[in-house]
Design a protein around this motif. Structure first.
Motif, PDB file in Angstrom:
ATOM      1  N   ASP A 171      -4.156   9.609   3.674  1.00 28.45           N
ATOM      2  CA  ASP A 171      -5.110  10.029   2.649  1.00 28.45           C
ATOM      3  C   ASP A 171      -4.817   9.348   1.315  1.00 28.45           C
ATOM      4  O   ASP A 171      -5.739   8.939   0.603  1.00 28.45           O
ATOM      5  CB  ASP A 171      -5.061  11.546   2.476  1.00 28.45           C
ATOM      6  N   ALA A 172      -3.519   9.223   0.987  1.00 31.75           N
ATOM      7  CA  ALA A 172      -3.153   8.578  -0.273  1.00 31.75           C
ATOM      8  C   ALA A 172      -3.494   7.097  -0.260  1.00 31.75           C
ATOM      9  O   ALA A 172      -3.934   6.538  -1.271  1.00 31.75           O
ATOM     10  CB  ALA A 172      -1.656   8.768  -0.531  1.00 31.75           C
ATOM     11  N   VAL A 173      -3.313   6.446   0.895  1.00 31.34           N
ATOM     12  CA  VAL A 173      -3.633   5.014   1.003  1.00 31.34           C
ATOM     13  C   VAL A 173      -5.135   4.788   0.873  1.00 31.34           C
ATOM     14  O   VAL A 173      -5.579   3.828   0.234  1.00 31.34           O
ATOM     15  CB  VAL A 173      -3.108   4.447   2.339  1.00 31.34           C
ATOM     16  N   ARG A 174      -5.938   5.687   1.453  1.00 32.35           N
ATOM     17  CA  ARG A 174      -7.390   5.528   1.375  1.00 32.35           C
ATOM     18  C   ARG A 174      -7.879   5.525  -0.072  1.00 32.35           C
ATOM     19  O   ARG A 174      -8.851   4.841  -0.405  1.00 32.35           O
ATOM     20  CB  ARG A 174      -8.083   6.655   2.153  1.00 32.35           C
ATOM     21  N   LYS A 175      -7.216   6.288  -0.920  1.00 35.88           N
ATOM     22  CA  LYS A 175      -7.641   6.368  -2.310  1.00 35.88           C
ATOM     23  C   LYS A 175      -7.368   5.092  -3.090  1.00 35.88           C
ATOM     24  O   LYS A 175      -7.803   4.952  -4.228  1.00 35.88           O
ATOM     25  CB  LYS A 175      -6.946   7.553  -2.988  1.00 35.88           C
ATOM     26  N   LEU A 176      -6.618   4.180  -2.472  1.00 37.71           N
ATOM     27  CA  LEU A 176      -6.316   2.925  -3.152  1.00 37.71           C
ATOM     28  C   LEU A 176      -7.416   1.889  -2.976  1.00 37.71           C
ATOM     29  O   LEU A 176      -7.478   0.916  -3.721  1.00 37.71           O
ATOM     30  CB  LEU A 176      -4.995   2.351  -2.629  1.00 37.71           C
ATOM     31  N   PHE A 177      -8.286   2.066  -1.975  1.00 30.16           N
ATOM     32  CA  PHE A 177      -9.309   1.065  -1.711  1.00 30.16           C
ATOM     33  C   PHE A 177     -10.424   1.156  -2.743  1.00 30.16           C
ATOM     34  O   PHE A 177     -10.815   2.246  -3.164  1.00 30.16           O
ATOM     35  CB  PHE A 177      -9.865   1.239  -0.293  1.00 30.16           C
ATOM     36  N   PRO A 178     -10.955   0.012  -3.141  1.00 29.26           N
ATOM     37  CA  PRO A 178     -11.953  -0.016  -4.221  1.00 29.26           C
ATOM     38  C   PRO A 178     -13.178   0.845  -3.978  1.00 29.26           C
ATOM     39  O   PRO A 178     -13.682   1.485  -4.899  1.00 29.26           O
ATOM     40  CB  PRO A 178     -12.337  -1.504  -4.289  1.00 29.26           C
ATOM     41  N   TYR A 179     -13.657   0.916  -2.734  1.00 30.45           N
ATOM     42  CA  TYR A 179     -14.888   1.663  -2.498  1.00 30.45           C
ATOM     43  C   TYR A 179     -14.707   3.166  -2.632  1.00 30.45           C
ATOM     44  O   TYR A 179     -15.676   3.923  -2.639  1.00 30.45           O
ATOM     45  CB  TYR A 179     -15.469   1.339  -1.116  1.00 30.45           C
ATOM     46  N   MET A 180     -13.410   3.600  -2.765  1.00 29.29           N
ATOM     47  CA  MET A 180     -13.147   5.020  -2.949  1.00 29.29           C
ATOM     48  C   MET A 180     -12.898   5.369  -4.413  1.00 29.29           C
ATOM     49  O   MET A 180     -12.789   6.534  -4.767  1.00 29.29           O
ATOM     50  CB  MET A 180     -11.924   5.437  -2.118  1.00 29.29           C
ATOM     51  N   LEU A 198       0.821  -1.203   0.000  1.00 22.99           N
ATOM     52  CA  LEU A 198       0.000   0.000   0.000  1.00 22.99           C
ATOM     53  C   LEU A 198       0.862   1.263   0.000  1.00 22.99           C
ATOM     54  O   LEU A 198       0.548   2.245  -0.689  1.00 22.99           O
ATOM     55  CB  LEU A 198      -0.925  -0.004   1.217  1.00 22.99           C
ATOM     56  N   ILE A 199       1.945   1.247   0.767  1.00 26.39           N
ATOM     57  CA  ILE A 199       2.836   2.409   0.799  1.00 26.39           C
ATOM     58  C   ILE A 199       3.483   2.624  -0.572  1.00 26.39           C
ATOM     59  O   ILE A 199       3.547   3.749  -1.084  1.00 26.39           O
ATOM     60  CB  ILE A 199       3.902   2.244   1.894  1.00 26.39           C
ATOM     61  N   LEU A 200       3.945   1.554  -1.189  1.00 22.63           N
ATOM     62  CA  LEU A 200       4.551   1.656  -2.515  1.00 22.63           C
ATOM     63  C   LEU A 200       3.555   2.212  -3.525  1.00 22.63           C
ATOM     64  O   LEU A 200       3.884   3.117  -4.312  1.00 22.63           O
ATOM     65  CB  LEU A 200       5.054   0.291  -2.977  1.00 22.63           C
ATOM     66  N   SER A 201       2.345   1.671  -3.517  1.00 21.59           N
ATOM     67  CA  SER A 201       1.331   2.111  -4.477  1.00 21.59           C
ATOM     68  C   SER A 201       0.920   3.553  -4.223  1.00 21.59           C
ATOM     69  O   SER A 201       0.765   4.344  -5.167  1.00 21.59           O
ATOM     70  CB  SER A 201       0.101   1.194  -4.399  1.00 21.59           C
ATOM     71  N   ALA A 202       0.740   3.906  -2.951  1.00 22.06           N
ATOM     72  CA  ALA A 202       0.313   5.262  -2.621  1.00 22.06           C
ATOM     73  C   ALA A 202       1.348   6.292  -3.051  1.00 22.06           C
ATOM     74  O   ALA A 202       1.014   7.326  -3.645  1.00 22.06           O
ATOM     75  CB  ALA A 202       0.041   5.370  -1.123  1.00 22.06           C
ATOM     76  N   ILE A 203       2.621   6.017  -2.771  1.00 26.40           N
ATOM     77  CA  ILE A 203       3.676   6.967  -3.121  1.00 26.40           C
ATOM     78  C   ILE A 203       3.870   7.033  -4.630  1.00 26.40           C
ATOM     79  O   ILE A 203       4.051   8.111  -5.208  1.00 26.40           O
ATOM     80  CB  ILE A 203       4.995   6.588  -2.419  1.00 26.40           C
ATOM     81  N   ALA A 204       3.824   5.890  -5.296  1.00 27.66           N
ATOM     82  CA  ALA A 204       4.040   5.865  -6.747  1.00 27.66           C
ATOM     83  C   ALA A 204       2.917   6.577  -7.501  1.00 27.66           C
ATOM     84  O   ALA A 204       3.166   7.228  -8.514  1.00 27.66           O
ATOM     85  CB  ALA A 204       4.162   4.425  -7.229  1.00 27.66           C
ATOM     86  N   ASN A 208       6.808  -1.482  10.149  1.00 27.06           N
ATOM     87  CA  ASN A 208       7.264  -0.202   9.606  1.00 27.06           C
ATOM     88  C   ASN A 208       6.157   0.573   8.893  1.00 27.06           C
ATOM     89  O   ASN A 208       6.023   1.792   9.087  1.00 27.06           O
ATOM     90  CB  ASN A 208       8.452  -0.402   8.663  1.00 27.06           C
ATOM     91  N   PRO A 209       5.341  -0.081   8.041  1.00 24.05           N
ATOM     92  CA  PRO A 209       4.246   0.672   7.396  1.00 24.05           C
ATOM     93  C   PRO A 209       3.294   1.296   8.401  1.00 24.05           C
ATOM     94  O   PRO A 209       2.834   2.432   8.209  1.00 24.05           O
ATOM     95  CB  PRO A 209       3.547  -0.405   6.550  1.00 24.05           C
ATOM     96  N   LEU A 210       3.000   0.575   9.476  1.00 23.39           N
ATOM     97  CA  LEU A 210       2.108   1.113  10.502  1.00 23.39           C
ATOM     98  C   LEU A 210       2.745   2.288  11.216  1.00 23.39           C
ATOM     99  O   LEU A 210       2.099   3.320  11.464  1.00 23.39           O
ATOM    100  CB  LEU A 210       1.749   0.007  11.504  1.00 23.39           C
ATOM    101  N   ILE A 211       4.027   2.152  11.546  1.00 25.07           N
ATOM    102  CA  ILE A 211       4.731   3.228  12.261  1.00 25.07           C
ATOM    103  C   ILE A 211       4.760   4.503  11.421  1.00 25.07           C
ATOM    104  O   ILE A 211       4.492   5.603  11.915  1.00 25.07           O
ATOM    105  CB  ILE A 211       6.165   2.786  12.622  1.00 25.07           C
ATOM    106  N   TYR A 212       5.066   4.367  10.129  1.00 21.15           N
ATOM    107  CA  TYR A 212       5.227   5.548   9.286  1.00 21.15           C
ATOM    108  C   TYR A 212       3.901   6.177   8.874  1.00 21.15           C
ATOM    109  O   TYR A 212       3.858   7.371   8.557  1.00 21.15           O
ATOM    110  CB  TYR A 212       6.045   5.199   8.039  1.00 21.15           C
ATOM    111  N   LEU A 214      12.605   2.244   1.398  1.00 18.96           N
ATOM    112  CA  LEU A 214      12.540   1.453   2.623  1.00 18.96           C
ATOM    113  C   LEU A 214      11.485   0.352   2.505  1.00 18.96           C
ATOM    114  O   LEU A 214      11.715  -0.787   2.927  1.00 18.96           O
ATOM    115  CB  LEU A 214      12.230   2.361   3.819  1.00 18.96           C
ATOM    116  N   ALA A 215      10.339   0.683   1.925  1.00 16.26           N
ATOM    117  CA  ALA A 215       9.279  -0.312   1.756  1.00 16.26           C
ATOM    118  C   ALA A 215       9.725  -1.423   0.804  1.00 16.26           C
ATOM    119  O   ALA A 215       9.432  -2.604   1.031  1.00 16.26           O
ATOM    120  CB  ALA A 215       8.006   0.364   1.232  1.00 16.26           C
ATOM    121  N   LEU A 216      10.427  -1.075  -0.259  1.00 12.13           N
ATOM    122  CA  LEU A 216      10.952  -2.089  -1.177  1.00 12.13           C
ATOM    123  C   LEU A 216      11.912  -3.033  -0.460  1.00 12.13           C
ATOM    124  O   LEU A 216      11.855  -4.265  -0.638  1.00 12.13           O
ATOM    125  CB  LEU A 216      11.669  -1.408  -2.348  1.00 12.13           C
TER     126      LEU A 216
END
Length: 314
Positions: free
Chosen positions: A297-306, A42-48, A284-288, A64-66
């Motif tokens: 906010d960027a991660v939320r936009k990745l979910f299908p219902y959004m 999710l972090i990779l997708s959100a940032i990319a 690490n994803p949870l901490i960051y 770091l996520a990679l």
């Protein structure tokens, strides 16, 4: 006594000897692995996909996520397969590949964390120079240096470790192939050959650790001088997650690799190894993301219902 030419496989540590506990181990490791895949993915997708996150801070977080994904994928899948199929074996070539990839990824991760400390130092202590000191080219060069240093460490240690003659059998007291455990299988005089590469790695690691400490001394001095409560809160929100990850990573790694042999216990070694090799990639994803509203906010936009209201890539 067997030597390196007669070893075709290694036997990894078995967590349990009953089928029920082996399946429980598989389920626990699978849960941790899926959590790490989901969080880092999710972090990779959100940032990319989010152009507002194309900044140095998030670029290094993407690296770091990679590295976290690669690190946990190097160790857990084989441990899960062994638990599921009730086996302990790993081939000689597979063990060498696991050592190389793990050292490469774990060393690169620490160097990326060092670069992230520099990023935070510039952002807080020299904000007017942030754009000039951390341009896209400089960020790419620092990331490449981190990955390249990790690769050099991996080549050096893997080549040296697997050139040693093994005189103590082929049973590794760990759930993956780890250099300290393999060195225990080598002849006593051959063990000294690892001193040179170890000194090199420790010196480089200590230099990075000292740089992180000095950076945070300057950061906290600058934060305490801030008159704005909101400014201090924002600074701590971006620095504390990184500091928490570094502290966990360094403390467990140092204890695992530099502790005296006299306090080496299989159960203690296992717990410490889990703490520095499995726990950080999963948490690490949870901490960051916990206190980072932009990332959440960027991660939320990745979910299908959004997706109907918010396109995936903005």
């Amino acid at each position: 006594m067997p030597n390196i030419s007669s070893v075709s496989e290694f036997l990894l540590l078995a967590f349990a000897d009953t089928r029920e506990l082996q399946l429980l181990q598989f389920v626990l490791f699978l849960g941790i692995y899926l959590a790490a895949l989901l969080g880092n993915g999710l972090i990779l997708s959100a940032i990319a996909c989010n152009h507002r996150l194309h900044t140095p801070m998030y670029f290094f977080l993407l690296n770091l996520a990679l590295l976290d994904l690669g690190c946990i994928s190097t160790t857990l899948p084989k441990a899960m397969a062994n638990a599921l199929w009730d086996t302990r074996a790993i081939s000689y070539q597979g063990c060498a590949a696991q050592v190389f990839l793990f050292v490469f990824l774990i060393a690169s991760e620490f160097y990326v964390l060092t670069v992230m400390a520099y990023d935070r130092y510039i952002a807080i202590c020299k904000p007017l120079h942030y754009g000039s000191l951390l341009g896209s080219r400089a960020c790419a060069q620092m990331a490449a240096a981190a990955w390249g240093s990790g690769f050099l460490n991996a080549v050096l240690h893997t080549a040296n470790t697997f050139s040693l003659p093994l005189c103590q059998g082929n049973a590794v007291d760990q759930f993956f192939c780890e250099i300290p455990q393999i060195l225990k299988l080598s002849c006593s005089n051959a063990y000294l050959r690892e001193v040179g590469p170890l000194v090199f790695s420790v010196s480089l690691t200590f230099g990075c650790f000292l740089f992180i400490v000095l950076s945070y001394v300057q950061i906290f001095r600058a934060v305490l001088r801030m008159t704005s409560e909101q400014g201090r809160h924002k600074a701590f929100s971006t620095c504390l997650p990184h500091l928490a990850v570094v502290s966990l990573f360094v403390s467990t790694g140092i204890f695992s690799y530099l502790k005296p042999p006299s306090i080496s216990l299989p159960s203690l070694d296992l717990v410490v190894t889990l703490l520095y090799s499995v726990v950080p990639p999963a948490v690490n994803p949870l901490i960051y993301s916990m206190r980072n509203q932009k990332l959440k906010d960027a991660v939320r936009k990745l979910f299908p219902y959004m997706l109907l209201k918010h396109p995936l890539c903005v």
